[in-house]
Design an enzyme around this catalytic site. Structure first.
Site, PDB file in Angstrom:
ATOM      1  N   CYS A 163      -1.383  28.701  48.355  1.00 42.39           N
ATOM      2  CA  CYS A 163      -1.681  27.342  47.904  1.00 42.39           C
ATOM      3  C   CYS A 163      -0.814  26.327  48.643  1.00 42.39           C
ATOM      4  O   CYS A 163      -1.311  25.344  49.200  1.00 42.39           O
ATOM      5  CB  CYS A 163      -1.471  27.231  46.396  1.00 42.39           C
ATOM      6  SG  CYS A 163      -1.940  25.624  45.718  1.00 42.39           S
TER       7      CYS A 163
ATOM      8  N   GLU B 126      -8.484  29.925  47.725  1.00 40.12           N
ATOM      9  CA  GLU B 126      -8.269  28.544  48.178  1.00 40.12           C
ATOM     10  C   GLU B 126      -9.565  27.979  48.759  1.00 40.12           C
ATOM     11  O   GLU B 126      -9.971  26.863  48.439  1.00 40.12           O
ATOM     12  CB  GLU B 126      -7.163  28.486  49.239  1.00 40.12           C
ATOM     13  CG  GLU B 126      -5.758  28.464  48.691  1.00 40.12           C
ATOM     14  CD  GLU B 126      -5.466  27.196  47.912  1.00 40.12           C
ATOM     15  OE1 GLU B 126      -5.678  26.075  48.436  1.00 40.12           O
ATOM     16  OE2 GLU B 126      -5.026  27.325  46.754  1.00 40.12           O
TER      17      GLU B 126
ATOM     18  N   TYR C 215      -2.498  24.177  51.948  1.00 38.80           N
ATOM     19  CA  TYR C 215      -2.505  22.719  51.814  1.00 38.80           C
ATOM     20  C   TYR C 215      -1.764  22.078  52.980  1.00 38.80           C
ATOM     21  O   TYR C 215      -2.237  21.114  53.584  1.00 38.80           O
ATOM     22  CB  TYR C 215      -1.855  22.306  50.494  1.00 38.80           C
ATOM     23  CG  TYR C 215      -2.818  22.043  49.367  1.00 38.80           C
ATOM     24  CD1 TYR C 215      -2.985  20.770  48.834  1.00 38.80           C
ATOM     25  CD2 TYR C 215      -3.559  23.084  48.806  1.00 38.80           C
ATOM     26  CE1 TYR C 215      -3.855  20.526  47.785  1.00 38.80           C
ATOM     27  CE2 TYR C 215      -4.434  22.862  47.759  1.00 38.80           C
ATOM     28  CZ  TYR C 215      -4.583  21.576  47.253  1.00 38.80           C
ATOM     29  OH  TYR C 215      -5.451  21.338  46.218  1.00 38.80           O
TER      30      TYR C 215
ATOM     31  N   TYR D 272       1.118  16.270  50.752  1.00 37.41           N
ATOM     32  CA  TYR D 272       1.028  17.682  51.098  1.00 37.41           C
ATOM     33  C   TYR D 272       1.378  18.001  52.558  1.00 37.41           C
ATOM     34  O   TYR D 272       1.263  19.155  52.978  1.00 37.41           O
ATOM     35  CB  TYR D 272      -0.348  18.219  50.728  1.00 37.41           C
ATOM     36  CG  TYR D 272      -0.513  18.333  49.228  1.00 37.41           C
ATOM     37  CD1 TYR D 272       0.253  19.245  48.498  1.00 37.41           C
ATOM     38  CD2 TYR D 272      -1.389  17.505  48.525  1.00 37.41           C
ATOM     39  CE1 TYR D 272       0.133  19.337  47.126  1.00 37.41           C
ATOM     40  CE2 TYR D 272      -1.518  17.603  47.140  1.00 37.41           C
ATOM     41  CZ  TYR D 272      -0.749  18.519  46.448  1.00 37.41           C
ATOM     42  OH  TYR D 272      -0.860  18.615  45.075  1.00 37.41           O
TER      43      TYR D 272
END
Length: 224
Positions: free
Chosen positions: A135, A207, A139, A165
């Site tokens: 994750c 994801e 990102y 991010y």
């Protein structure tokens, strides 16, 4: 080659596929329909409420004080940074607090959340990191690619998300998690390393599926 380099190489196909997702491409050029981002914000809020449990399990299964501290810091970032960011988005998008609390997990949100939490409960620290890392890392990768190409300023809310991010904080956390997993993997058997790699791959796949599902705004059949 380090263990996480191998993980990244073996999952490259799914990483490249993420860059072609409509949700990602349209965030970058500013054309993403706000109602899709609204759906994403609510679903991501629910996901993050589960994701924080994985960081907490990282604290519980830590093998030294530094690891405990780093997971505590990442847990704090998820609660005070990411979850608060989703609440900010909700406010900007006209989503009331009552509406946010009433939101139910869509099928893919539920599946992904259940996978990372269940895996982190049953696995050792390496398994926790393998479930948790994609994750953060995906990102950082996806939004760094968008940023490098040049992001549209048409939707400030998308620009803000991309900036968060791709921050130095994200880079530092990803680097630490990778280094920690590399260190643990050195003491693992080949069979154990394959198990960790399978967890990492599954999280990477989720994801992709999460991005795809929020773009299509997929809900349970009886909620449509």
């Amino acid at each position: 080659m380090k263990f996480t380099d191998l993980l990244r190489k073996d999952t490259d196909k799914i990483w490249q596929m993420q860059l072609e997702l409509p949700f990602i491409k349209e965030m970058g050029d500013g054309s993403l329909d706000l109602k899709k981002f609204k759906f994403y914000s609510k679903q991501n809020y629910l996901y993050l409420k589960e994701y924080e449990k994985v960081a907490a399990l990282g604290i519980i299964k830590s093998d030294n004080p530094e690891t405990t501290t780093r997971f505590f810091e990442m847990l704090d970032f998820t609660i005070k940074g990411e979850i608060e960011l989703m609440k900010t988005y909700a406010s900007e998008l006209g989503i009331t607090e009552a509406e946010l609390k009433k939101e139910t997990m869509a099928p893919m949100t539920r599946a992904y959340s259940d996978f990372i939490v269940r895996t982190s409960f049953s696995e050792d620290l390496a398994g926790v990191i393998a479930a948790y890392l994609p994750c953060f890392w995906c990102y950082l990768y996806v939004f760094s690619e968008l940023k490098a190409k040049g992001i549209s300023k048409d939707q400030p809310i998308y620009v803000k998300s991309i900036e968060v991010y791709t921050s130095d904080r994200m880079k530092t956390d990803v680097a630490w998690l990778r280094n920690k997993l590399d260190s643990i993997a050195e003491g693992k058997s080949e069979e154990e390393r394959k198990r960790v790699a399978e967890i990492f791959l599954t999280s990477c796949r989720y994801e992709y599926e999460f991005w795809d599902s929020v773009y299509k705004m997929k809900r349970w059949a009886d909620e449509k």
